[in-house]
Design a protein around this motif. Structure first.
Motif, mmCIF file in Angstrom:
data_model
loop_
_atom_site.group_PDB
_atom_site.id
_atom_site.type_symbol
_atom_site.label_atom_id
_atom_site.label_comp_id
_atom_site.label_asym_id
_atom_site.label_seq_id
_atom_site.Cartn_x
_atom_site.Cartn_y
_atom_site.Cartn_z
ATOM 1 N N GLY A 1 2.424 8.371 6.962
ATOM 2 C CA GLY A 1 1.712 9.066 7.243
ATOM 3 C C GLY A 1 -0.068 9.812 6.477
ATOM 4 N N HIS B 1 -4.081 7.779 7.571
ATOM 5 C CA HIS B 1 -5.140 7.247 8.669
ATOM 6 C C HIS B 1 -4.580 6.972 9.394
ATOM 7 C CE1 HIS B 1 -7.146 9.456 5.173
ATOM 8 N NE2 HIS B 1 -6.705 7.773 4.341
ATOM 9 N N ALA B 2 -4.416 5.635 9.409
ATOM 10 C CA ALA B 2 -2.922 5.539 10.747
ATOM 11 C C ALA B 2 -2.022 6.303 11.727
ATOM 12 C CB ALA B 2 -3.050 3.841 10.864
ATOM 13 N N VAL C 1 11.611 4.934 5.286
ATOM 14 C CA VAL C 1 12.419 3.848 6.265
ATOM 15 C C VAL C 1 12.482 2.479 5.275
ATOM 16 C CG1 VAL C 1 11.900 2.713 8.054
ATOM 17 C CG2 VAL C 1 11.007 5.153 7.718
ATOM 18 N N GLN D 1 -3.212 -1.128 7.179
ATOM 19 C CA GLN D 1 -3.821 -2.010 6.487
ATOM 20 C C GLN D 1 -1.948 -2.833 6.361
ATOM 21 O OE1 GLN D 1 -5.976 0.037 3.844
ATOM 22 N NE2 GLN D 1 -5.458 -2.246 2.392
ATOM 23 N N GLY E 1 -9.640 -0.171 4.652
ATOM 24 C CA GLY E 1 -10.618 0.993 5.041
ATOM 25 C C GLY E 1 -9.284 2.316 5.890
HETATM 26 C C1 LIG Z 1 -5.844 1.518 -4.646
HETATM 27 C C2 LIG Z 1 -6.630 1.616 -3.471
HETATM 28 C C3 LIG Z 1 -7.997 0.963 -3.301
HETATM 29 C C4 LIG Z 1 -8.248 0.745 -2.013
HETATM 30 N N1 LIG Z 1 -9.309 0.566 -2.008
HETATM 31 C C5 LIG Z 1 -9.658 0.343 -0.836
HETATM 32 C C6 LIG Z 1 -12.244 0.097 -0.147
HETATM 33 O O1 LIG Z 1 -12.324 0.224 -1.025
HETATM 34 N N2 LIG Z 1 -12.321 0.693 0.733
HETATM 35 C C7 LIG Z 1 -11.650 0.685 1.512
HETATM 36 O O2 LIG Z 1 -12.095 0.659 2.663
HETATM 37 N N3 LIG Z 1 -9.820 1.207 1.262
HETATM 38 C C8 LIG Z 1 -9.350 0.854 0.712
HETATM 39 N N4 LIG Z 1 -8.087 0.993 0.460
HETATM 40 C C9 LIG Z 1 -7.763 1.212 1.753
HETATM 41 C C10 LIG Z 1 -7.548 2.809 1.939
HETATM 42 O O3 LIG Z 1 -6.462 3.227 1.378
HETATM 43 C C11 LIG Z 1 -6.813 2.122 3.422
HETATM 44 O O4 LIG Z 1 -7.444 1.054 3.646
HETATM 45 C C12 LIG Z 1 -5.929 3.157 3.910
HETATM 46 O O5 LIG Z 1 -5.893 4.362 3.338
HETATM 47 C C13 LIG Z 1 -4.956 3.060 5.066
HETATM 48 O O6 LIG Z 1 -4.619 4.022 5.553
HETATM 49 P P1 LIG Z 1 -3.205 3.620 6.657
HETATM 50 O O7 LIG Z 1 -2.488 4.672 7.449
HETATM 51 O O8 LIG Z 1 -2.820 1.855 6.877
HETATM 52 O O9 LIG Z 1 -2.058 3.881 4.986
HETATM 53 P P2 LIG Z 1 -2.025 4.026 4.020
HETATM 54 O O10 LIG Z 1 -2.789 5.508 4.211
HETATM 55 O O11 LIG Z 1 -1.951 3.672 2.606
HETATM 56 O O12 LIG Z 1 -0.954 5.036 4.215
HETATM 57 C C14 LIG Z 1 0.212 4.716 4.179
HETATM 58 C C15 LIG Z 1 1.401 5.571 4.197
HETATM 59 O O13 LIG Z 1 2.711 5.323 4.782
HETATM 60 C C16 LIG Z 1 3.826 5.425 4.313
HETATM 61 N N5 LIG Z 1 4.725 5.348 4.018
HETATM 62 C C17 LIG Z 1 5.181 4.157 3.023
HETATM 63 N N6 LIG Z 1 6.232 2.835 3.089
HETATM 64 C C18 LIG Z 1 6.974 3.706 3.632
HETATM 65 C C19 LIG Z 1 8.353 3.768 4.206
HETATM 66 N N7 LIG Z 1 8.751 2.665 4.111
HETATM 67 N N8 LIG Z 1 8.443 4.677 4.750
HETATM 68 C C20 LIG Z 1 7.973 6.770 4.803
HETATM 69 N N9 LIG Z 1 7.238 6.450 4.663
HETATM 70 C C21 LIG Z 1 6.548 5.185 4.026
HETATM 71 C C22 LIG Z 1 3.314 6.064 2.417
HETATM 72 O O14 LIG Z 1 3.858 7.976 2.404
HETATM 73 C C23 LIG Z 1 1.313 6.547 3.227
HETATM 74 O O15 LIG Z 1 2.201 7.897 4.270
HETATM 75 C C24 LIG Z 1 -8.087 1.289 -1.454
HETATM 76 C C25 LIG Z 1 -6.264 1.855 -1.281
HETATM 77 C C26 LIG Z 1 -5.590 1.711 -2.248
HETATM 78 C C27 LIG Z 1 -4.419 2.136 -2.397
#
Ligand SMILES: Cc1cc2nc3c(=O)[nH]c(=O)nc-3n(C[C@H](O)[C@H](O)[C@H](O)COP(=O)(O)OP(=O)(O)OC[C@H]3O[C@@H](n4cnc5c(N)ncnc54)[C@H](O)[C@@H]3O)c2cc1C
Length: 604
Positions: free
Chosen positions: A12, A14-15, A123, A371, A377
């Motif tokens: 849940g 941003h993607a 999951v 990610q 990002g």
């Molecule tokens: C410490 C840190 C530093 C960062 N620094 C930067 C930065 O400097 N610049 C930048 O642009 N971006 C940065 N980011 C990255 C940014 O947060 C991510 O790029 C962005 O949030 C990615 O979005 P996402 O949807 O891929 O994953 P996320 O926002 O990480 O969301 C992942 C989701 O998946 C869920 N999930 C994971 N595994 C499971 C599973 N097995 N079953 C059910 N749910 C699951 C989690 O609960 C969460 O809701 C950073 C992130 C972190 C953690």
């Protein structure tokens, strides 16, 4: 317990949010499974959306009917158009958001989605035979589905580092997800490991802001969402606040150098690669050894919180070193650190294993976004989530899984094309320089580029479409009026602004300043865009010449061995995409084109 859905979105962030929004609005029955539903839409790192190239992507997501622009406008506490001193082609809208309200707003918007259920859980497994059949949670719950979209961010085997201290977790206060990596590997996907980091957060009341330069927002905030832009008067619903600019010093750099052996990136404790373009302060001090000062920005994390984000000193140095660094920054001598910075390492999947629809090549119905594909990002993640959500939605509806954006259509197209042709060696982030057609991919015209497409696929609803078409008609009528008045030639001159046109041609006052500014950009860029369009047209043949996914490259006579291996690994969808794979030469593509022509002739 057994439940049945069309699509399961795993995560849940941003993607995940954008994927669930798109897929459910296309009519699919969607379940979003996430570790903690109260953290849906959470900003893991900086409390800001947009920026150079990233801002353009948010406008594109919005133009296609996505949620990120709306959520940002409703919760932003500072709007700034970056690069305003340069041409509008590279302007980048950016907004500081109240990160708590942002997450709640994403949750509110998702709650309005038809057919979307949000479930708490981890999951652990995806069943496929050979296409996706079901996902299984760690507690044994089995959800049958036709497609799964994996958007697990930094959580797969997440390991956080602050100095020598290592803690398992996806981000601070949240557990890592451990089961899914092994399952993805068992499905035949090759995994890698990357790293990212975050700076310390400070307590507002302990900062001497008088030592910092004030950075206010724009006087007239420009919204991200076209829905707000189309309204005659829009102003941000939340109070607008300042940020502040300060800097490090040589004394701080000396402390960092003296403690490098305790920095996980330098002690060997972290093996994976971090983002070169978003480096930690220890990285900056080592790589730019001649610089005696690095800028830092103090950014409020929200209106109702004491937390200040210390942008510019992302670090995984030990806590005691972070304490020393912060105390030496002018204005922060008494600052209290609420949370120390840390780095996080996580599993990702090399994106050569997905195609431009974000579906994996190996497993039908399995999509990866965010990610997990090696990007960094929020905006990059959201863009992929939207594309994966649309394609999974199409799969569920029995349509062709073929929603692909081209490089000349959108930054989102550049992003995906880069991922599938050039596997990232570090977390990938978008830049204007990555787009060869950036004069065309501006933040002002994303609706002209993409809203008709969003309408075709069914994501743009009647209300947005009506507003878009009425704006489009108003722009073309205004353009015709300028031509009648011969005011377009006057506006083409570089020193002339819209206000000069209104002064010189009183009839032009009937055109709103918003439409006037859009026309100004359009008219000033016309010449360049015509030239760029010629390049795009020239390349179009290469982009539409498709390569059958199952082509046996060993049978292509005259192809170099290296090219055979590369093409076999990347399986490009078109000759244009083949040409962008590193190590593939124009001569290789010519050989391939001849082979495809012969094949086609033999088949007819
Ligand atoms: C410490 C840190 C530093 C960062 N620094 C930067 C930065 O400097 N610049 C930048 O642009 N971006 C940065 N980011 C990255 C940014 O947060 C991510 O790029 C962005 O949030 C990615 O979005 P996402 O949807 O891929 O994953 P996320 O926002 O990480 O969301 C992942 C989701 O998946 C869920 N999930 C994971 N595994 C499971 C599973 N097995 N079953 C059910 N749910 C699951 C989690 O609960 C969460 O809701 C950073 C992130 C972190 C953690």
């Amino acid at each position: 317990m057994n439940r049945d859905y069309d699509i399961v979105v795993i995560g849940g962030g941003h993607a995940g949010a954008e994927a669930a929004w798109a897929a459910s609005r296309l009519g699919a029955r969607v379940a979003m499974i996430t570790l903690d539903p109260s953290r849906i839409g959470q900003m893991s790192c900086n409390p800001a959306i947009g920026g150079l190239a990233k801002g353009q992507m948010v406008r594109e997501i919005d133009a296609l009917g996505g949620l990120m622009g709306i959520a940002t406008d409703n919760t932003a506490i500072q709007f700034r158009m970056l690069n305003r001193s340069k041409g509008p082609a590279v302007w980048g809208p950016r907004a500081q958001a109240d990160k708590y309200k942002y997450a709640l707003e994403v949750q509110r918007l998702l709650a309005t989605c038809p057919n979307l259920e949000i479930l708490r859980g981890e999951v652990a497994q995806i069943e496929a035979n050979p296409a996706v059949q079901a996902v299984v949670l760690a507690d044994g719950t089995r959800l049958t589905c036709r497609a799964a979209i994996v958007t697990t961010g930094t959580f797969l085997h997440g390991l956080m580092h602050t100095g020598q201290r290592q803690t398992e977790g996806g981000r601070v206060g949240e557990a890592a997800a451990k089961g899914l990596s092994a399952c993805l590997a068992a499905l035949g996907l090759e995994l890698g490991r990357l790293k990212t980091g975050t700076p310390p957060r400070l307590r507002r009341q302990t900062i001497d802001f008088s030592a910092f330069e004030v950075q206010p927002g724009d006087d007239i905030p420009a919204p991200f969402s076209y829905l707000n832009e189309y309204r005659s008067a829009w102003s941000p619903p939340l109070m607008q606040v300042n940020c502040w600019i300060g800097g490090t010093s040589e004394q701080i750099h000396q402390i960092i150098r003296a403690n490098l052996h305790r920095a996980p990136m330098y002690s060997g404790q972290i093996q994976s690669t971090g983002p070169r373009y978003c480096p930690s302060i220890e990285d900056k001090v080592v790589r730019f050894a001649d610089k005696t000062r690095h800028q830092i920005f103090l950014e409020p994390e929200g209106l109702d919180t004491d937390e200040i984000y210390c942008n510019g000193i992302s670090t995984s140095l030990p806590a005691d070193v972070q304490d020393q660094i912060v105390a030496l920054i002018p204005g922060l001598q008494n600052a209290r650190i609420l949370r120390h910075g840390y780095a996080v390492e996580y599993d990702m999947v090399w994106p050569t294993q997905i195609d431009s629809t974000l579906q994996t090549k190996r497993v039908g119905g399995l999509f990866l976004a965010g990610q997990i594909n090696g990007t960094s990002g929020y905006e990059e993640a959201a863009a992929q989530g939207q594309i994966a959500g649309i394609n999974a939605g199409r799969l569920a509806a029995g349509k062709n899984v073929d929603f692909i954006l081209r490089r000349d259509q959108a930054y989102m197209g550049v992003l995906v094309d880069d991922l599938v042709t050039k596997p990232p060696t570090e977390p990938y982030r978008m830049f204007t320089s990555r787009a060869e057609h950036r004069l065309h991919l501006r933040s002002d015209n994303a609706d002209q580029r993409l809203t008709p497409l969003g309408r075709d696929i069914g994501l743009v609803d009647d209300s947005r479409w009506a507003q878009f078409t009425s704006r489009r008609d108003a722009i073309s009528q205004a353009h015709a009026l300028l031509k009648d008045l011969s005011a377009d030639d006057f506006l083409r001159r570089s020193e002339v602004q819209w206000s000069d046109v209104v002064e010189k041609y009183p009839q032009a006052a009937a055109i709103t300043s918003e439409i006037g500014r859009r026309l100004e950009i359009q008219i000033k860029y016309e010449g360049y865009i015509v030239r760029q369009q010629r390049d795009i047209d020239r390349m179009a043949g290469m982009e539409t010449k498709l390569i059958p996914p199952a082509l046996d490259y060993a049978s292509v006579v005259g192809l170099r061995n290296e090219a055979r291996q590369k093409l076999g690994k990347f399986t490009p969808r078109s000759l244009g995409q083949a040409l962008r794979i590193s190590g593939i030469t124009p001569a290789d593509v010519t050989v391939l084109a001849i082979h495809l022509d012969r094949r086609q002739r033999a088949a007819t």
